[in-house]
Design an enzyme around this catalytic site. Structure first.
Site, PDB file in Angstrom:
ATOM      1  N   HIS A 170      11.878 134.818 -20.416  1.00 45.32           N
ATOM      2  CA  HIS A 170      11.323 133.477 -20.506  1.00 45.32           C
ATOM      3  C   HIS A 170      12.418 132.418 -20.434  1.00 45.32           C
ATOM      4  O   HIS A 170      12.351 131.472 -19.640  1.00 45.32           O
ATOM      5  CB  HIS A 170      10.543 133.367 -21.819  1.00 45.32           C
ATOM      6  CG  HIS A 170       9.909 132.039 -22.029  1.00 45.32           C
ATOM      7  ND1 HIS A 170      10.557 131.030 -22.715  1.00 45.32           N
ATOM      8  CD2 HIS A 170       8.733 131.531 -21.616  1.00 45.32           C
ATOM      9  CE1 HIS A 170       9.781 129.959 -22.724  1.00 45.32           C
ATOM     10  NE2 HIS A 170       8.658 130.243 -22.074  1.00 45.32           N
ATOM     11  N   ARG A 220      -1.263 126.966  -9.033  1.00 47.42           N
ATOM     12  CA  ARG A 220      -1.802 128.219  -9.546  1.00 47.42           C
ATOM     13  C   ARG A 220      -2.694 127.927 -10.739  1.00 47.42           C
ATOM     14  O   ARG A 220      -2.299 127.201 -11.665  1.00 47.42           O
ATOM     15  CB  ARG A 220      -0.664 129.137  -9.990  1.00 47.42           C
ATOM     16  CG  ARG A 220      -1.180 130.422 -10.588  1.00 47.42           C
ATOM     17  CD  ARG A 220      -0.071 131.360 -10.962  1.00 47.42           C
ATOM     18  NE  ARG A 220       0.593 130.945 -12.192  1.00 47.42           N
ATOM     19  CZ  ARG A 220       1.631 131.598 -12.703  1.00 47.42           C
ATOM     20  NH1 ARG A 220       2.130 132.639 -12.067  1.00 47.42           N
ATOM     21  NH2 ARG A 220       2.190 131.198 -13.821  1.00 47.42           N
ATOM     22  N   GLY A 248       3.736 137.503  -6.054  1.00 49.62           N
ATOM     23  CA  GLY A 248       4.395 137.179  -7.328  1.00 49.62           C
ATOM     24  C   GLY A 248       5.257 138.382  -7.681  1.00 49.62           C
ATOM     25  O   GLY A 248       4.823 139.309  -8.366  1.00 49.62           O
ATOM     26  N   THR A 249       6.465 138.362  -7.197  1.00 49.48           N
ATOM     27  CA  THR A 249       7.283 139.575  -7.295  1.00 49.48           C
ATOM     28  C   THR A 249       7.815 139.831  -8.706  1.00 49.48           C
ATOM     29  O   THR A 249       8.320 140.916  -8.967  1.00 49.48           O
ATOM     30  CB  THR A 249       8.448 139.514  -6.289  1.00 49.48           C
ATOM     31  OG1 THR A 249       9.028 138.216  -6.354  1.00 49.48           O
ATOM     32  CG2 THR A 249       7.973 139.795  -4.883  1.00 49.48           C
ATOM     33  N   ASP A 307       5.856 139.790 -11.571  1.00 44.62           N
ATOM     34  CA  ASP A 307       4.871 140.723 -12.119  1.00 44.62           C
ATOM     35  C   ASP A 307       4.768 141.975 -11.262  1.00 44.62           C
ATOM     36  O   ASP A 307       4.593 143.077 -11.783  1.00 44.62           O
ATOM     37  CB  ASP A 307       3.501 140.040 -12.236  1.00 44.62           C
ATOM     38  CG  ASP A 307       3.370 139.317 -13.571  1.00 44.62           C
ATOM     39  OD1 ASP A 307       3.618 139.972 -14.597  1.00 44.62           O
ATOM     40  OD2 ASP A 307       3.056 138.123 -13.578  1.00 44.62           O
ATOM     41  N   CYS A 360       6.718 134.033  -4.197  1.00 45.17           N
ATOM     42  CA  CYS A 360       6.994 132.938  -5.136  1.00 45.17           C
ATOM     43  C   CYS A 360       7.592 133.436  -6.440  1.00 45.17           C
ATOM     44  O   CYS A 360       7.739 132.675  -7.384  1.00 45.17           O
ATOM     45  CB  CYS A 360       5.743 132.100  -5.390  1.00 45.17           C
ATOM     46  SG  CYS A 360       4.432 133.041  -6.164  1.00 45.17           S
TER      47      CYS A 360
HETATM   48  C1  PEP Z   1       5.397 136.308 -10.574  1.00 40.03           C
HETATM   49  O1  PEP Z   1       4.810 137.081 -11.304  1.00 40.03           O
HETATM   50  O2  PEP Z   1       6.175 136.676  -9.669  1.00 40.03           O
HETATM   51  C2  PEP Z   1       5.245 134.853 -10.734  1.00 40.03           C
HETATM   52  C3  PEP Z   1       5.813 134.020  -9.892  1.00 40.03           C
HETATM   53  O3  PEP Z   1       4.517 134.413 -11.784  1.00 40.03           O
HETATM   54  P1  PEP Z   1       5.016 134.328 -13.290  1.00 40.03           P
HETATM   55  O4  PEP Z   1       6.506 134.479 -13.267  1.00 40.03           O
HETATM   56  O5  PEP Z   1       4.557 133.017 -13.782  1.00 40.03           O
HETATM   57  O6  PEP Z   1       4.318 135.476 -13.930  1.00 40.03           O
HETATM   58 MG    MG Z   2       3.093 136.429 -12.455  1.00 40.89          MG
END
Ligand code: PEP
Ligand code: MG
Length: 847
Positions: free
Chosen positions: A421, A584, A732-733, A735, A797
């Site tokens: 985080h 999003r 979303g790489t 996750d 992203c």
């Molecule tokens: C991801 O999962 O790659 C992403 C961009 O979303 P977040 O980091 O907010 O989970």
């Molecule tokens: Mg994500």
């Protein structure tokens, strides 16, 4: 007799000699160029890599013949690998020095010079060639020290110090050839990109003696200042003032406050040196540093090397050389390594000042900042309220720390990895950040930390966070300012003209969006709307919404959130002025918005005017064993659909408003954490309905694009059917990596170091895209998506969007764009241009 190698063992460097960089190394080629420029280079011989390889294997060239090329003079031996970055063994000077030469120097140059020259050669030969203990050969020059060094050599080696120049040369060449083959040297150069079979050439050159009754000395000169790259003659010179030749009257290169200078003592020599630098620059197409010697007023150019420079000087030099048409624009782009420019976007610890390092951690967000340490988000906010610069120190950060992070000038956490985080938020905010600083023993209760060497730092003490290299420093370090100057902008515009993949920014707030614009991102690729809810006033309404018992109560809270969200989106659309903005829908689990400790719950109960027991019960009811895989993303959107309805309405109303006052907006609405086609169908139906209602109510027409965030492995595998309902797919790489490996992105930091060290993973997969595994899912997903819907826009992203290797992967896979934290946009733009130039697609000529 030793067998001699049977190829051209060495070649005298002349303008027409067949000297080639791959065979003789960069230094040999560079010296030949200097000779072709008619610079006064002393006689020089190049030993090609084959000869040096043979020497290392025990096959000596004819060193008698080699020594005979330099009759009666001393020589230096220097390394010449194919690339200067690969290093090489240290130069050995004054080879050929012996008792006879010493006696001659006593007569011609004086006792002190003769002693110093002989002693320094004996010292370097004993330590680097004979490999004797360096402690025995450290004395300051004097006749006694020389006698002692010679005696020590004899005692250790059981033989006299070698007197024959050929023998000395044989041993020096042998030791340098072998040093190149050593394990440490090999590992060091391989770390700098040298191939496993990188070879070494050697240079033997007549020594220019920087001494004499006339103006004499030795030094270096260059035309730019190495930190900024600004035109400025700099360098050093050590000579004696010719007026009185006293040792304390040292001559410097340029006129400055320290004292006499070569510039004043010999303006014509100084002017010649500058001319020589200028002709090197034009012909070698590079800012060069010339190493020179002056012997009784006569100038010798010994060597020239590329000016060792900072990233900002590198950018300025490349652009200036291209503007002067000395190199092409494409070459200027390629001369700047993308990663190097990230330091230009931030304050940086001045590399010229010494550092007092307290701890080391993972460099999670580049740049440097100094401030007083605080140990809680609330204290950070309090410090900011007093206009005090503070560094937020936490074990790790959570969403509730965001406002504290905003208030801090840098963040330091004891735990966490590159996608924890703290790291993600700090990169987004452009805050210097170090995570995983496990060297520090943190005591939050006492508000202090203790370093490994036992120093204790308490709240209010000043430290510096160097997020570029992961070092925590004591006190406030000297800083260099960010350099978003005209050279930087020019280089990136040139890069934009050649790259063939788009670069957007991840931006959650108007401030982020402004940064994204400043770095010329082509749009917003990911706006994480949940980050808009952490302001104090919104958090309370959000909590009211979470605590609503009925749909009606929930609507009341959402109706209060609607105008706030609408204002957020209007601001984003206004700032982005018609560039695409991908929003999003709400993603994180609701419990992230709830207090974690008793004190927080008590405060919340007060704010909501509910009994503490009810708050505690609700928080417990909302808590999950594994929140990352629980009720978040689209699952929340389907279970509590009013949240997405409100967000969609805010987006569309903002679209109408922003389009009325400025460029037409076509918003992109993205559904997170999808794993099944039906999820998309359900959400799409409701959002289409909201769009229709807004069009009707506001009597306005607008388009929007609905897309899906592909961040579960199943979504990647089922991308074909998902794309039927999605105008775009954005991977979303973060996750996707977490779920493909089954590896928590918040906990991986604990063992990532040892995994990478032991080669389980080549790199941290949260940092560099795992092209084999996660990459295969990207390829499968994009291919299936494109088959089902050829016009679907494909992007990444996750944090990988700002990582050069990962950008190369996405470009090769034909993705339309990458999206990354605003502060990584410039690196991504430049990296994408490098790939386009180095691996051109059909239609663009190769370099
Ligand atoms: C991801 O999962 O790659 C992403 C961009 O979303 P977040 O980091 O907010 O989970
Ligand atoms: Mg994500």
């Amino acid at each position: 007799m030793q067998k001699h190698a049977d190829f051209a063992e060495f070649t005298e460097i002349t303008p027409s000699a067949g000297i080639e960089t791959p065979r003789h190394g960069w230094r040999a080629k560079c010296l030949q160029r200097l000779i072709r420029l008619e610079l006064p280079v002393p006689p020089t011989v190049a030993l090609p890599c084959d000869t040096v390889r043979a020497i290392a294997a025990g096959q000596m060239p004819d060193t008698k013949r080699l020594a005979a090329l330099f009759p009666g003079v001393l020589v230096s031996v220097r390394p010449s690998p194919a690339d200067p970055e690969w290093g090489g063994p240290g130069t050995v000077l004054n080879v050929g020095m012996n008792a006879a030469k010493h006696a001659e120097f006593v007569k011609t140059q004086g006792q002190a010079f003769a002693d110093a020259t002989y002693l320094s050669f004996v010292q370097s030969y004993a330590v680097h060639v004979a490999r004797l203990d360096p402690d025995m050969f450290t004395a300051e020059p004097s006749s006694e020290a020389l006698a002692a060094a010679l005696a020590a050599y004899e005692a250790e080696m059981d033989e006299e110090f070698p007197q024959s120049a050929a023998q000395q040369l044989t041993e020096v060449l042998r030791s340098m050839a072998r040093a190149w083959e050593g394990t440490t040297a090999r590992l060091l150069r391989e770390a700098k990109g040298a191939p496993a079979d990188a070879a070494l050439g050697l240079i033997v050159q007549e020594m220019a003696q920087a001494i004499g009754p006339g103006l004499s000395g030795a030094g270096t000169i260059q035309l730019i200042e190495a930190v900024t790259g600004a035109p400025q003659v700099t360098g050093r010179f050590r000579g004696l003032n010719p007026a009185n030749r006293k040792a304390e009257e040292t001559l410097y290169l340029v006129k400055d406050k320290r004292g006499h200078s070569l510039e004043e003592a010999a303006p014509e020599v100084f002017a010649t040196l500058q001319d020589q630098c200028r002709s090197c620059r034009a012909k070698l197409r590079e800012e060069m540093q010339i190493e020179f010697a002056l012997e009784n007023g006569s100038l010798k150019v010994i060597d020239a090397t590329r000016v060792n420079r900072s990233a900002r000087a590198m950018v300025r030099t490349a652009v200036t050389l291209a503007q002067e048409k000395i190199i092409s624009r494409d070459e200027a782009i390629l001369r700047v390594p993308p990663r190097a420019i990230s330091e230009l976007l931030h304050y940086q610890v001045d590399p010229r000042v010494p550092r007092d390092r307290l701890a080391r951690g993972i460099p999670a967000s580049p740049g440097a900042a100094s401030g007083k340490i605080v140990f809680s988000a609330a204290d950070a906010q309090a410090a900011a309220a007093h206009d005090e610069r503070c560094i937020l120190v936490r074990r790790e950060t959570a969403p509730e720390d965001i406002r504290g992070m905003h208030a801090a000038v840098a963040v330091l956490t004891e735990r966490g990895g590159v996608t924890s985080h703290a790291a993600v938020i700090a990169r987004g905010l452009g805050l210097p950040c170090i995570v995983g600083a496990s060297d520090l023993a943190l005591d939050l209760r006492e508000k202090r930390f203790t370093t490994r060497d036992g120093r204790v730092f308490r709240e209010g003490d000043v430290v510096t966070i160097d997020g570029t290299n992961g070092e925590v420093l004591a006190g406030a370090a000297e800083m260099l300012e960010p350099a978003l100057d005209e050279w930087f902008r020019t280089l990136l515009h040139w890069a934009d003209n050649v790259r063939d993949i788009g670069v957007r920014a991840n931006a959650d707030t108007p401030d982020d969006a402004r940064t994204a614009r400043m770095f010329e991102a082509e749009g917003i690729g990911l706006c994480r709307t949940e980050h808009m809810f952490f302001d104090e006033d919104r958090l309370t309404v959000m909590r009211e919404m979470i605590f609503a018992n009925t749909a009606k109560d929930r609507k009341v809270a959402l109706d209060r959130l609607l105008p706030m969200q609408r204002a957020d989106f209007i601001a984003l659309f206004d700032i982005m002025a018609g560039s695409p903005v991908c929003i999003r829908l709400f993603d994180p689990p609701l419990h992230e918005f709830l207090p974690q400790d008793r004190e927080g719950m008590r405060e919340l109960a007060e704010a909501l005017d509910r009994p503490l027991s009810e708050v505690t019960r609700r928080v417990e009811a909302l808590s999950e064993f594994n929140p990352m895989l629980g009720m978040r993303g689209v699952r929340l959107g389907i279970t509590v659909p009013e949240i997405y309805d409100m967000q969609a309405r805010a987006i569309f109303e903002a679209t109408v408003e922003a389009s009325r006052r400025g460029a037409a907006v076509v918003p992109e609405v993205m559904i997170p954490l999808v794993s099944a086609k039906r999820e998309v169908e359900l959400v799409k139906t409701r959002i289409d309905a909201v769009a229709a209602a807004v069009r009707n109510e506001l009597k306005a027409n607008f388009d929007y694009r609905l897309g899906v965030m592909v961040e579960t492995p199943r979504a990647a595998l089922r991308a074909g059917e998902i794309a039927e309902h999605a105008a775009f797919l954005s991977f979303g790489t973060n996750d996707l990596t977490q779920m493909t490996y089954g590896l928590s992105r918040d906990d991986a930091g604990r063992f990532m170091g040892s995994y990478v060290q032991q080669g389980v993973y080549a790199e941290d997969p949260f940092h560099v895209l795992d092209s084999d595994g996660v990459g295969e899912l990207l390829l499968i997903g994009s291919e299936r998506g494109r088959i089902a819907r050829p016009a679907v826009t494909i992007s990444v992203c996750g944090e990988h969007g700002g990582n050069p290797e990962s950008i190369a992967f996405c470009r090769k896979a034909g993705f339309d764009y990458v999206s990354c934290s605003p502060f990584r946009v410039p690196v991504a733009r430049l990296a994408a241009a490098h790939f386009a130039l180095l691996d051109p697609r059909e239609g663009r000529a190769a370099l």
